[in-house]
Design a protein around this motif. Structure first.
Motif, PDB file in Angstrom:
ATOM      1  N   ASN A  40     -22.857 -37.709 -51.691  1.00 16.09           N
ATOM      2  CA  ASN A  40     -21.718 -38.219 -51.035  1.00 16.09           C
ATOM      3  C   ASN A  40     -21.042 -39.389 -51.920  1.00 16.09           C
ATOM      4  O   ASN A  40     -20.098 -39.901 -51.645  1.00 16.09           O
ATOM      5  CB  ASN A  40     -22.268 -39.164 -49.820  1.00 16.09           C
ATOM      6  N   HIS A  41     -21.887 -39.968 -53.241  1.00  8.02           N
ATOM      7  CA  HIS A  41     -21.155 -40.670 -54.075  1.00  8.02           C
ATOM      8  C   HIS A  41     -20.056 -40.109 -54.939  1.00  8.02           C
ATOM      9  O   HIS A  41     -19.109 -40.818 -55.427  1.00  8.02           O
ATOM     10  CB  HIS A  41     -22.230 -41.248 -55.101  1.00  8.02           C
ATOM     11  N   GLN A  42     -19.800 -38.854 -54.599  1.00  5.42           N
ATOM     12  CA  GLN A  42     -18.892 -38.098 -55.428  1.00  5.42           C
ATOM     13  C   GLN A  42     -17.536 -38.256 -54.490  1.00  5.42           C
ATOM     14  O   GLN A  42     -16.406 -38.149 -54.784  1.00  5.42           O
ATOM     15  CB  GLN A  42     -19.230 -36.571 -55.573  1.00  5.42           C
ATOM     16  N   ILE A  43     -17.658 -38.451 -53.400  1.00  3.50           N
ATOM     17  CA  ILE A  43     -16.479 -38.438 -52.231  1.00  3.50           C
ATOM     18  C   ILE A  43     -15.910 -40.015 -52.423  1.00  3.50           C
ATOM     19  O   ILE A  43     -16.048 -40.669 -51.372  1.00  3.50           O
ATOM     20  CB  ILE A  43     -16.971 -38.218 -50.910  1.00  3.50           C
TER      21      ILE A  43
ATOM     22  N   MET B 232     -17.089 -37.186 -40.659  1.00  2.29           N
ATOM     23  CA  MET B 232     -18.105 -36.644 -40.051  1.00  2.29           C
ATOM     24  C   MET B 232     -19.250 -35.751 -40.996  1.00  2.29           C
ATOM     25  O   MET B 232     -20.405 -35.817 -40.485  1.00  2.29           O
ATOM     26  CB  MET B 232     -17.554 -35.871 -39.002  1.00  2.29           C
ATOM     27  N   GLY B 233     -18.769 -35.253 -41.754  1.00  2.43           N
ATOM     28  CA  GLY B 233     -19.854 -34.496 -42.843  1.00  2.43           C
ATOM     29  C   GLY B 233     -21.069 -35.228 -43.304  1.00  2.43           C
ATOM     30  O   GLY B 233     -22.315 -34.707 -42.812  1.00  2.43           O
ATOM     31  N   PRO B 234     -20.947 -36.223 -43.689  1.00  4.40           N
ATOM     32  CA  PRO B 234     -22.009 -37.060 -44.294  1.00  4.40           C
ATOM     33  C   PRO B 234     -22.855 -37.418 -43.074  1.00  4.40           C
ATOM     34  O   PRO B 234     -24.187 -37.475 -43.124  1.00  4.40           O
ATOM     35  CB  PRO B 234     -21.462 -38.296 -45.116  1.00  4.40           C
TER      36      PRO B 234
ATOM     37  N   ILE C 180     -20.577 -32.496 -49.849  1.00  2.00           N
ATOM     38  CA  ILE C 180     -21.179 -32.822 -48.279  1.00  2.00           C
ATOM     39  C   ILE C 180     -22.504 -32.097 -47.918  1.00  2.00           C
ATOM     40  O   ILE C 180     -23.649 -32.465 -47.776  1.00  2.00           O
ATOM     41  CB  ILE C 180     -20.163 -32.597 -46.972  1.00  2.00           C
ATOM     42  N   LEU C 181     -22.374 -30.889 -48.368  1.00  2.00           N
ATOM     43  CA  LEU C 181     -23.386 -29.882 -48.125  1.00  2.00           C
ATOM     44  C   LEU C 181     -24.705 -30.225 -48.953  1.00  2.00           C
ATOM     45  O   LEU C 181     -25.858 -30.312 -48.644  1.00  2.00           O
ATOM     46  CB  LEU C 181     -23.196 -28.475 -48.132  1.00  2.00           C
ATOM     47  N   ARG C 182     -24.220 -30.774 -50.200  1.00  4.80           N
ATOM     48  CA  ARG C 182     -25.284 -31.057 -51.312  1.00  4.80           C
ATOM     49  C   ARG C 182     -25.720 -32.492 -51.054  1.00  4.80           C
ATOM     50  O   ARG C 182     -26.732 -32.967 -52.143  1.00  4.80           O
ATOM     51  CB  ARG C 182     -24.778 -30.687 -52.791  1.00  4.80           C
ATOM     52  N   LYS C 183     -25.177 -33.131 -50.451  1.00  6.28           N
ATOM     53  CA  LYS C 183     -25.382 -34.716 -50.107  1.00  6.28           C
ATOM     54  C   LYS C 183     -25.094 -35.451 -51.282  1.00  6.28           C
ATOM     55  O   LYS C 183     -25.960 -36.510 -51.699  1.00  6.28           O
ATOM     56  CB  LYS C 183     -26.721 -35.012 -49.516  1.00  6.28           C
TER      57      LYS C 183
ATOM     58  N   TYR D 237     -23.338 -36.013 -40.039  1.00  2.00           N
ATOM     59  CA  TYR D 237     -24.021 -34.717 -39.809  1.00  2.00           C
ATOM     60  C   TYR D 237     -25.314 -34.410 -40.777  1.00  2.00           C
ATOM     61  O   TYR D 237     -26.140 -33.953 -40.325  1.00  2.00           O
ATOM     62  CB  TYR D 237     -23.148 -33.505 -39.923  1.00  2.00           C
ATOM     63  N   MET D 238     -24.935 -34.510 -41.868  1.00  2.00           N
ATOM     64  CA  MET D 238     -25.881 -34.172 -43.186  1.00  2.00           C
ATOM     65  C   MET D 238     -27.059 -35.317 -43.315  1.00  2.00           C
ATOM     66  O   MET D 238     -27.919 -35.079 -44.190  1.00  2.00           O
ATOM     67  CB  MET D 238     -25.398 -33.938 -44.387  1.00  2.00           C
ATOM     68  N   LYS D 239     -26.765 -36.568 -42.521  1.00  2.00           N
ATOM     69  CA  LYS D 239     -27.878 -37.722 -43.057  1.00  2.00           C
ATOM     70  C   LYS D 239     -29.044 -37.325 -42.756  1.00  2.00           C
ATOM     71  O   LYS D 239     -29.974 -37.707 -43.771  1.00  2.00           O
ATOM     72  CB  LYS D 239     -27.230 -38.837 -42.065  1.00  2.00           C
ATOM     73  N   ASP D 240     -29.827 -36.709 -41.749  1.00  2.00           N
ATOM     74  CA  ASP D 240     -30.972 -36.462 -41.548  1.00  2.00           C
ATOM     75  C   ASP D 240     -31.495 -34.815 -41.874  1.00  2.00           C
ATOM     76  O   ASP D 240     -32.443 -34.402 -41.384  1.00  2.00           O
ATOM     77  CB  ASP D 240     -31.509 -36.740 -40.194  1.00  2.00           C
TER      78      ASP D 240
END
Length: 294
Positions: A136-139, A48-50, A131-134, A52-55
């Motif tokens: 997402n490629h690290q996850i 859910m984190g990514p 997630i906070l730093r976006k 939520y941070m998408k926009d």
């Protein structure tokens, strides 16, 4: 809830055998549901984190990252030092060590390994900051698999084999984490980024750790000393999965990127140091930042 915990504990004990009484009453160890719930919450955060941070704009987190990574560096250093001194004090055998053969040294190792187990819960914050730093490629699958499984595995280790032959992987991993979290703490300081050259060797160190842990675990199978065989076979199997995943990560991250950099040089492109120039991360290099293998 108490009735559910009792039934679950009875089932687990019937499957695993009697628990080690030396950890009875310790924080988070008596019942499995808290560890399992923390893992489910972690996986929900990953899912859910990514979204939520998408926009939303990414957070910098620079200062808290320095503090967080410094704290984990110091905790890892403490665990490494305490484990090494306890192993030396107890005269632990590299080839095989039972869980009730070194007296006070065993007790010391149990206390340190509880912190090692608890550190796996703290390390869920790694993903939270991605997630906070976006980032997402690290996850990656490797990242999530490693984090989610380690907390659960070590809950079982702490309840059944909290010392003896369990010491080796935790000791080596604590040393690797001293290097890794110090690297990431320093990399959160832009001025330090051009001088950070050892990330590749951290991944190599992790692979060496898994191979040596598998070899050391196999020694206890060949020269048994009373340490439960089921745990040894499980650890060997788990190490194999990590070796496969980390080798795949290493090839994708360093071999292919190395070939790409050589091509850029042949085409006259200017490469930056560690993806940064003058302590800043240009937008084009951020997109290709190496994923983190921990």
């Amino acid at each position: 809830m108490e009735a559910f915990n009792h039934r679950l504990n009875t089932y687990i004990d019937s499957w695993m055998g009697p628990r080690d009484p030396r950890v009875r009453g310790w924080f988070l160890l008596d019942d499995y549901p808290p560890t399992f719930v923390c893992t489910i919450l972690y996986l929900l955060m990953v899912w859910m984190g990514p979204k939520y941070m998408k926009d939303r704009q990414p957070y910098s987190c620079r200062r808290i990252l320095v503090v967080y990574n410094l704290a984990l560096t110091l905790l890892s250093l403490y665990m490494f030092y305490e484990l090494v001194t306890a192993v030396w004090q107890g005269g632990y055998n590299f080839f095989c060590q039972d869980t009730r053969s070194a007296g006070a040294a065993d007790d010391k190792i149990i206390h340190v390994l509880w912190w090692y187990y608890f550190s796996k819960l703290i390390e869920f914050m790694d993903t939270f900051f991605f997630i906070l730093r976006k980032n997402n490629h690290q996850i990656t699958f490797l990242h999530v698999y490693h984090h989610a499984t380690m907390l659960n595995i070590w809950w079982f280790v702490m309840n059944w084999v909290p010392c003896g032959h369990s010491y080796f992987g935790a000791t080596f991993n604590s040393f690797i984490h001293v290097l890794m979290y110090s690297y990431y703490g320093l990399s959160a300081i832009p001025a330090m980024r051009p001088y950070l050259w050892w990330k590749k060797y951290i991944t190599q160190g992790q692979l060496v750790q898994f191979v040596l842990t598998m070899i050391q675990t196999s020694c206890a199978v060949v020269w048994p000393c009373g340490f439960p065989m089921g745990w040894l076979y499980f650890q060997i199997s788990y190490m194999i999965t990590l070796i496969v995943l980390f080798v795949n990560f290493y090839i994708k991250t360093y071999k292919k990127h190395g070939a790409s950099r050589k091509k850029d040089y042949r085409n006259g492109a200017v490469a930056s140091v560690n993806g940064h120039t003058n302590g800043t991360a240009p937008a084009e290099t951020v997109k290709h930042r190496k994923p983190r293998a921990d």
